[in-house]
Design a protein around this motif. Structure first.
Motif, PDB file in Angstrom:
ATOM      1  N   ARG A   1       6.466  -2.047  11.621  1.00  0.00           N
ATOM      2  CA  ARG A   1       7.884  -2.746  11.813  1.00  0.00           C
ATOM      3  C   ARG A   1       8.654  -1.770  12.730  1.00  0.00           C
ATOM      4  NH1 ARG A   1       9.129  -6.442   8.018  1.00  0.00           N
ATOM      5  NH2 ARG A   1       7.789  -6.693   6.125  1.00  0.00           N
ATOM      6  N   GLY A   2       8.264  -1.151  13.699  1.00  0.00           N
ATOM      7  CA  GLY A   2       8.897  -0.474  14.660  1.00  0.00           C
ATOM      8  C   GLY A   2       9.016   1.019  14.332  1.00  0.00           C
ATOM      9  N   ASN A   3       9.031   1.349  12.955  1.00  0.00           N
ATOM     10  CA  ASN A   3       8.951   2.687  12.356  1.00  0.00           C
ATOM     11  C   ASN A   3       7.849   3.682  12.779  1.00  0.00           C
ATOM     12  OD1 ASN A   3      11.620   1.983  11.517  1.00  0.00           O
ATOM     13  ND2 ASN A   3      10.606   1.338   9.733  1.00  0.00           N
ATOM     14  N   GLU A   4       8.108   4.824  13.217  1.00  0.00           N
ATOM     15  CA  GLU A   4       6.765   5.598  13.368  1.00  0.00           C
ATOM     16  C   GLU A   4       7.243   7.106  12.643  1.00  0.00           C
ATOM     17  OE1 GLU A   4       5.421   6.136  17.128  1.00  0.00           O
ATOM     18  OE2 GLU A   4       5.328   3.951  17.390  1.00  0.00           O
ATOM     19  N   ALA A   5       6.037   7.714  12.009  1.00  0.00           N
ATOM     20  CA  ALA A   5       6.582   9.144  11.408  1.00  0.00           C
ATOM     21  C   ALA A   5       5.287   9.669  11.218  1.00  0.00           C
ATOM     22  CB  ALA A   5       7.196   8.757   9.966  1.00  0.00           C
TER      23      ALA A   5
ATOM     24  N   LEU B   1      11.503   0.284   4.877  1.00  0.00           N
ATOM     25  CA  LEU B   1      10.995   1.857   4.813  1.00  0.00           C
ATOM     26  C   LEU B   1       9.429   1.974   5.169  1.00  0.00           C
ATOM     27  CD1 LEU B   1      12.256   2.920   1.241  1.00  0.00           C
ATOM     28  CD2 LEU B   1      13.187   3.679   3.652  1.00  0.00           C
ATOM     29  N   GLY B   2       9.093   0.684   5.426  1.00  0.00           N
ATOM     30  CA  GLY B   2       7.479   0.723   5.828  1.00  0.00           C
ATOM     31  C   GLY B   2       7.334   1.420   7.126  1.00  0.00           C
ATOM     32  N   GLY B   3       6.236   2.309   7.094  1.00  0.00           N
ATOM     33  CA  GLY B   3       6.124   3.229   8.185  1.00  0.00           C
ATOM     34  C   GLY B   3       6.945   4.414   8.428  1.00  0.00           C
ATOM     35  N   ARG B   4       7.544   4.746   7.482  1.00  0.00           N
ATOM     36  CA  ARG B   4       8.740   5.944   7.580  1.00  0.00           C
ATOM     37  C   ARG B   4       8.063   7.156   6.532  1.00  0.00           C
ATOM     38  NH1 ARG B   4      15.018   3.971   7.343  1.00  0.00           N
ATOM     39  NH2 ARG B   4      15.022   6.307   8.130  1.00  0.00           N
ATOM     40  N   ALA B   5       8.420   8.101   6.743  1.00  0.00           N
ATOM     41  CA  ALA B   5       8.056   9.424   6.024  1.00  0.00           C
ATOM     42  C   ALA B   5       9.055   9.246   4.558  1.00  0.00           C
ATOM     43  CB  ALA B   5       7.845  10.578   6.586  1.00  0.00           C
ATOM     44  N   LEU B   6       8.399   9.857   3.489  1.00  0.00           N
ATOM     45  CA  LEU B   6       9.358   9.613   2.563  1.00  0.00           C
ATOM     46  C   LEU B   6       8.902  10.969   1.614  1.00  0.00           C
ATOM     47  CD1 LEU B   6       9.022   6.056   1.133  1.00  0.00           C
ATOM     48  CD2 LEU B   6      10.674   7.027   2.658  1.00  0.00           C
TER      49      LEU B   6
ATOM     50  N   GLY C   1      15.594   5.594  -4.398  1.00  0.00           N
ATOM     51  CA  GLY C   1      16.231   6.880  -4.152  1.00  0.00           C
ATOM     52  C   GLY C   1      15.670   7.503  -2.826  1.00  0.00           C
ATOM     53  N   ALA C   2      14.820   6.738  -2.109  1.00  0.00           N
ATOM     54  CA  ALA C   2      13.997   7.236  -0.914  1.00  0.00           C
ATOM     55  C   ALA C   2      14.873   7.880   0.185  1.00  0.00           C
ATOM     56  CB  ALA C   2      13.210   6.236  -0.421  1.00  0.00           C
ATOM     57  N   ASP C   3      14.986   9.099   0.461  1.00  0.00           N
ATOM     58  CA  ASP C   3      15.765   9.624   1.539  1.00  0.00           C
ATOM     59  C   ASP C   3      14.797  10.036   2.798  1.00  0.00           C
ATOM     60  OD1 ASP C   3      17.715  11.141   3.258  1.00  0.00           O
ATOM     61  OD2 ASP C   3      18.073  12.703   1.751  1.00  0.00           O
ATOM     62  N   THR C   4      15.149   9.281   3.860  1.00  0.00           N
ATOM     63  CA  THR C   4      14.218   9.615   5.230  1.00  0.00           C
ATOM     64  C   THR C   4      15.082  10.444   6.146  1.00  0.00           C
ATOM     65  OG1 THR C   4      15.056   7.576   6.061  1.00  0.00           O
ATOM     66  CG2 THR C   4      13.075   7.563   4.716  1.00  0.00           C
TER      67      THR C   4
ATOM     68  N   LYS D   1       0.790  -1.255   0.006  1.00  0.00           N
ATOM     69  CA  LYS D   1      -0.115  -0.083   0.131  1.00  0.00           C
ATOM     70  C   LYS D   1       0.764   1.303   0.032  1.00  0.00           C
ATOM     71  CE  LYS D   1      -3.706   0.213   2.540  1.00  0.00           C
ATOM     72  NZ  LYS D   1      -4.563   0.288   3.599  1.00  0.00           N
ATOM     73  N   ILE D   2       0.575   2.210  -0.952  1.00  0.00           N
ATOM     74  CA  ILE D   2       1.153   3.628  -0.960  1.00  0.00           C
ATOM     75  C   ILE D   2       0.272   4.468  -0.589  1.00  0.00           C
ATOM     76  CG2 ILE D   2       2.594   5.118  -2.492  1.00  0.00           C
ATOM     77  CD1 ILE D   2       3.999   2.428  -2.146  1.00  0.00           C
ATOM     78  N   PHE D   3       0.861   5.410   0.303  1.00  0.00           N
ATOM     79  CA  PHE D   3      -0.056   6.387   1.118  1.00  0.00           C
ATOM     80  C   PHE D   3       0.480   7.956   0.930  1.00  0.00           C
ATOM     81  CE2 PHE D   3      -1.539   8.720   4.519  1.00  0.00           C
ATOM     82  CZ  PHE D   3      -2.917   8.240   4.815  1.00  0.00           C
ATOM     83  N   TRP D   4      -0.254   8.543   0.023  1.00  0.00           N
ATOM     84  CA  TRP D   4       0.156   9.936  -0.434  1.00  0.00           C
ATOM     85  C   TRP D   4      -0.476  11.063   0.632  1.00  0.00           C
ATOM     86  CZ3 TRP D   4       0.459   6.736  -4.839  1.00  0.00           C
ATOM     87  CH2 TRP D   4       1.658   6.564  -5.112  1.00  0.00           C
ATOM     88  N   GLN D   5       0.282  11.897   1.359  1.00  0.00           N
ATOM     89  CA  GLN D   5      -0.465  12.845   2.056  1.00  0.00           C
ATOM     90  C   GLN D   5      -0.722  14.065   1.269  1.00  0.00           C
ATOM     91  OE1 GLN D   5      -1.183  12.163   5.641  1.00  0.00           O
ATOM     92  NE2 GLN D   5      -2.535  13.615   5.617  1.00  0.00           N
ATOM     93  N   ILE D   6      -1.848  14.399   0.862  1.00  0.00           N
ATOM     94  CA  ILE D   6      -2.204  15.636   0.175  1.00  0.00           C
ATOM     95  C   ILE D   6      -2.472  17.027   0.916  1.00  0.00           C
ATOM     96  CG2 ILE D   6      -3.690  16.704  -1.593  1.00  0.00           C
ATOM     97  CD1 ILE D   6      -4.118  13.610  -2.564  1.00  0.00           C
ATOM     98  N   SER D   7      -3.303  16.580   2.041  1.00  0.00           N
ATOM     99  CA  SER D   7      -3.417  17.833   2.763  1.00  0.00           C
ATOM    100  C   SER D   7      -3.560  17.231   4.432  1.00  0.00           C
ATOM    101  CB  SER D   7      -4.624  18.526   2.404  1.00  0.00           C
ATOM    102  OG  SER D   7      -6.061  17.916   2.509  1.00  0.00           O
ATOM    103  N   GLY D   8      -3.465  18.212   5.381  1.00  0.00           N
ATOM    104  CA  GLY D   8      -3.701  17.638   6.648  1.00  0.00           C
ATOM    105  C   GLY D   8      -2.371  16.937   6.964  1.00  0.00           C
ATOM    106  N   GLN D   9      -2.595  16.289   8.005  1.00  0.00           N
ATOM    107  CA  GLN D   9      -1.284  15.242   8.754  1.00  0.00           C
ATOM    108  C   GLN D   9      -1.996  13.998   9.087  1.00  0.00           C
ATOM    109  OE1 GLN D   9       0.162  15.988  12.884  1.00  0.00           O
ATOM    110  NE2 GLN D   9       1.718  16.895  11.656  1.00  0.00           N
TER     111      GLN D   9
END
Length: 338
Positions: free
Chosen positions: A97-101, A147-152, A200-203, A83-91
């Motif tokens: 996997r232990g990642n939070e963002a 990268l699951g659960g990290r902000a890209l 090329g993801a940079d977190t 699942k890919i999740f893009w944030q368009i507005s809001g938060q």
């Protein structure tokens, strides 16, 4: 979890005014989840939803709530998705996997639905969500694990994929549906774009430099080459095994495939030939195929012409297939050159 073909088939625009309707819509259009919210009363959401190929995508303008993919959902699954999740507005606040963002507008994240995750939207926000069967996104697997659960950062290839999906959603929900070929082209293009973005993801903050990005790209390349070798070895019998076939089966572009092989110093064709010749040498040396002719072994490994097989075998090992078999028949093994 329903198989992807059982998800809602028809494109739709929906205005939802109760939380129960929202839960039912997500369970039907995407995946079963656990849903919670802090307030009671009306729940507002506007959703545009469409399918293309084996994928599903939705643009959601939705009130505050939280969803979670729990272990019980994972245990009941019969298929895996990314699942890919893009944030368009809001938060949104995401975790896996232990990642939070925390996702701000313009950022995105990836999830593996075979692992628990959670998404919390503390206030009304707008997001675009893409669901892809894992077998259609072969090159995402390693990246999803790290990268699951990290902000890209939503730039470059990720932004192009978002724009393409938004345009498709608008046209499809307006009655202008893509034909089958168009859906396949879009699916392959989006998978390739997201794969490029993941590589090329940079977190990290920019000040830390790009060394970790280069290490991640190398790691992804090595892992994918290992999986490619396993796939190719299982398909050596198929004379149609080619660069075009690999790109289609793995759902990557030909350019991505050739770039991956370039790092190993070979073309896809040369790599496939090398694996076939290596396996031919092993079979010609072993007792299991002692009763089979050289031509039978060659055809079983995807060679369509016995003369061509003999020529390339001699070029690789410095002797004919029959000479190789004679010299190894007594148990004397000759080291294979990689």
């Amino acid at each position: 979890m329903p198989a992807v073909q059982n998800l809602q088939q028809k494109p739709a625009r929906m205005s939802i005014v109760t939380f129960d309707q929202w839960c039912e819509a997500i369970d039907t259009s995407f995946l079963p989840l656990a849903y919670t919210r802090q307030t009671r009363g009306c729940f507002h959401s506007n959703v545009s939803y469409a399918r293309f190929g084996a994928c599903a995508v939705a643009d959601m303008d939705v009130d505050a709530h939280r969803v979670a993919r729990e272990p019980r959902h994972v245990a009941a699954s019969d298929a895996g998705f990314f699942k890919i999740f893009w944030q368009i507005s809001g938060q949104s606040r995401v975790a896996q996997r232990g990642n939070e963002a925390s996702l701000e507008p313009g950022m995105w994240s990836i999830y593996d639905t075979a692992q628990p995750y959670s998404i919390e939207m503390p206030d009304r926000c707008r997001v675009l969500v893409l669901l892809v069967p894992q077998e259609r996104a072969f090159g995402w697997r390693q990246a999803a694990a790290s990268l699951g659960g990290r902000a890209l950062r939503g730039e470059g290839a990720a932004r192009i994929a978002l724009s393409a999906l938004g345009a498709m959603l608008h046209d499809t929900c307006s009655g202008h549906l893509l034909d089958y070929q168009g859906q396949m082209v879009l699916q392959d293009s989006v998978v390739s774009l997201v794969e490029t973005a993941l590589q090329g993801a940079d977190t990290r903050p920019p000040a830390l430099g790009d060394g970790a990005d280069a290490a991640m790209a190398r790691h992804l390349g090595e892992a994918r080459m290992h999986r490619l070798a396993e796939f190719i070895d299982a398909q050596l019998h198929d004379p149609e095994l080619s660069a075009q076939r690999l790109a289609a089966v793995l759902n990557v572009s030909r350019r991505t495939l050739y770039n991956l092989f370039r790092e190993s110093g070979q073309t896809p064709h040369a790599y496939i030939l090398s694996r076939r010749l290596r396996q031919a040498a092993v079979r010609l040396s072993g007792s299991a195929d002692a009763g089979r002719s050289i031509t039978e072994i060659a055809f079983a490994l995807g060679f369509a012409d016995a003369a061509h097989f003999s020529r390339v075998f001699h070029e690789r090992f410095g002797m004919s297939p029959s000479q190789w078999r004679q010299q190894n028949a007594g148990g004397t093994r000759i080291a294979l050159r990689h």
